[in-house]
Write a protein that holds these residues in place. Structure first.
Motif, mmCIF file in Angstrom:
data_model
loop_
_atom_site.group_PDB
_atom_site.id
_atom_site.type_symbol
_atom_site.label_atom_id
_atom_site.label_comp_id
_atom_site.label_asym_id
_atom_site.label_seq_id
_atom_site.Cartn_x
_atom_site.Cartn_y
_atom_site.Cartn_z
ATOM 1 N N ALA A 113 30.431 36.172 44.629
ATOM 2 C CA ALA A 113 29.722 36.509 45.861
ATOM 3 C C ALA A 113 28.210 36.389 45.724
ATOM 4 C CB ALA A 113 30.090 37.926 46.303
ATOM 5 N N VAL A 114 27.690 36.484 44.525
ATOM 6 C CA VAL A 114 26.249 36.465 44.332
ATOM 7 C C VAL A 114 25.749 35.062 44.001
ATOM 8 C CG1 VAL A 114 24.321 37.403 42.989
ATOM 9 C CG2 VAL A 114 26.238 38.879 43.611
ATOM 10 N N GLY A 115 26.261 34.486 42.924
ATOM 11 C CA GLY A 115 25.748 33.197 42.468
ATOM 12 C C GLY A 115 26.499 31.992 42.991
ATOM 13 N N GLY A 116 27.706 32.203 43.521
ATOM 14 C CA GLY A 116 28.471 31.091 44.063
ATOM 15 C C GLY A 116 29.252 30.296 43.037
ATOM 16 N N THR A 117 29.224 30.714 41.761
ATOM 17 C CA THR A 117 29.998 30.025 40.730
ATOM 18 C C THR A 117 31.484 30.186 41.018
ATOM 19 O OG1 THR A 117 28.287 30.403 39.083
ATOM 20 C CG2 THR A 117 30.492 29.988 38.245
ATOM 21 N N LEU A 118 32.271 29.155 40.692
ATOM 22 C CA LEU A 118 33.719 29.233 40.843
ATOM 23 C C LEU A 118 34.358 29.553 39.498
ATOM 24 C CD1 LEU A 118 34.539 26.218 43.187
ATOM 25 C CD2 LEU A 118 34.023 28.602 43.787
ATOM 26 N N PHE A 119 35.368 30.414 39.543
ATOM 27 C CA PHE A 119 36.126 30.793 38.364
ATOM 28 C C PHE A 119 37.609 30.576 38.631
ATOM 29 C CE2 PHE A 119 32.293 33.336 38.198
ATOM 30 C CZ PHE A 119 31.900 33.235 36.868
ATOM 31 N N ASN A 120 38.331 30.179 37.615
ATOM 32 C CA ASN A 120 39.781 30.131 37.667
ATOM 33 C C ASN A 120 40.216 31.542 37.281
ATOM 34 O OD1 ASN A 120 42.488 29.781 37.164
ATOM 35 N ND2 ASN A 120 42.251 27.874 36.059
ATOM 36 N N SER A 121 40.599 32.354 38.268
ATOM 37 C CA SER A 121 40.831 33.780 38.046
ATOM 38 C C SER A 121 42.259 34.177 38.346
ATOM 39 C CB SER A 121 39.877 34.611 38.921
ATOM 40 O OG SER A 121 38.537 34.384 38.568
ATOM 41 N N ASN A 122 42.598 35.377 37.877
ATOM 42 C CA ASN A 122 43.881 35.986 38.196
ATOM 43 C C ASN A 122 43.595 37.409 38.637
ATOM 44 O OD1 ASN A 122 46.379 37.770 37.206
ATOM 45 N ND2 ASN A 122 47.064 35.723 37.760
ATOM 46 N N VAL A 123 44.319 37.842 39.659
ATOM 47 C CA VAL A 123 44.176 39.212 40.130
ATOM 48 C C VAL A 123 45.528 39.900 40.044
ATOM 49 C CG1 VAL A 123 44.510 38.543 42.560
ATOM 50 C CG2 VAL A 123 43.391 40.715 42.017
ATOM 51 N N ILE A 124 45.508 41.156 39.649
ATOM 52 C CA ILE A 124 46.701 41.994 39.677
ATOM 53 C C ILE A 124 46.453 43.071 40.725
ATOM 54 C CG2 ILE A 124 48.190 43.608 38.431
ATOM 55 C CD1 ILE A 124 48.436 40.860 37.265
ATOM 56 N N PHE A 125 47.282 43.058 41.756
ATOM 57 C CA PHE A 125 47.269 44.122 42.760
ATOM 58 C C PHE A 125 48.285 45.165 42.315
ATOM 59 C CE2 PHE A 125 45.754 40.437 45.030
ATOM 60 C CZ PHE A 125 44.708 40.947 45.792
ATOM 61 N N GLU A 126 47.889 46.417 42.326
ATOM 62 C CA GLU A 126 48.792 47.489 41.940
ATOM 63 C C GLU A 126 49.500 48.030 43.183
ATOM 64 O OE1 GLU A 126 47.161 50.272 39.138
ATOM 65 O OE2 GLU A 126 45.876 48.736 38.280
ATOM 66 N N PRO A 127 50.616 48.749 42.991
ATOM 67 C CA PRO A 127 51.370 49.244 44.145
ATOM 68 C C PRO A 127 50.576 50.165 45.081
ATOM 69 C CG PRO A 127 52.719 49.342 42.174
ATOM 70 C CD PRO A 127 51.327 48.974 41.742
ATOM 71 N N ASP A 128 49.495 50.746 44.582
ATOM 72 C CA ASP A 128 48.664 51.597 45.449
ATOM 73 C C ASP A 128 47.596 50.787 46.192
ATOM 74 O OD1 ASP A 128 46.758 51.020 43.514
ATOM 75 O OD2 ASP A 128 46.462 53.103 42.893
ATOM 76 N N GLY A 129 47.583 49.440 45.988
ATOM 77 C CA GLY A 129 46.631 48.579 46.686
ATOM 78 C C GLY A 129 45.357 48.284 45.918
#
Length: 142
Positions: A113-129
């Motif tokens: 959101a700040v520098g605009g760099t792209l990353f190949n990322s992974n996110v884990i959403f937990e059951p509480d959101g």
């Protein structure tokens, strides 16, 4: 100490993303989560870079020290389709995690959101959101 259950029900999503289309890919993600939900999975797993897809065939016009104008157009299209962690796409998947009570693992192209760099990322959403992001530390050019 937390008890560990003897089994874990995993839903593996084997589907292709909608290339360069963040909203259509998100819609596909939410449909897949809803499809898995009746089976009561503990974990729902999506492929690497599911949003907005993995354009392995593109080099974005990059050679050492320069980028072609056509490559810049391709890169901008990919950049625009990438996700900022915490934006509306995250909120929608967070709500789906709460609805299903499952952990959700999602590969995505993350736009900082700040520098605009792209990353190949992974996110884990937990059951509480809540969610946590892991960024692959890798240069975004060749």
């Amino acid at each position: 100490m937390r008890d560990i259950r003897p089994t874990c029900r995993v839903a593996l999503v084997q589907a292709e993303p909608v290339m360069f289309d963040k909203q259509a890919s998100l819609d596909k993600v939410l449909r897949a989560i809803d499809e898995a939900a009746p089976h009561k999975p503990d974990l729902i797993v999506f492929p690497e870079l599911f949003i907005p897809g993995y354009p392995i065939w593109l080099n974005f016009g990059f050679t050492l020290g320069k980028r072609t104008e056509e490559g810049r157009v391709d890169w901008k299209r990919y950049y625009d389709a990438s996700v900022v962690a915490g934006d509306k796409e995250f909120q929608a998947i967070s709500e789906a995690a709460k609805r299903t009570g499952a952990y959700i693992s999602m590969g995505f192209s993350e736009r900082d959101a700040v520098g605009g760099t792209l990353f190949n990322s992974n996110v884990i959403f937990e059951p509480d959101g809540t969610w946590k992001v892991h960024r692959k530390i890798k240069p975004t050019g060749a």
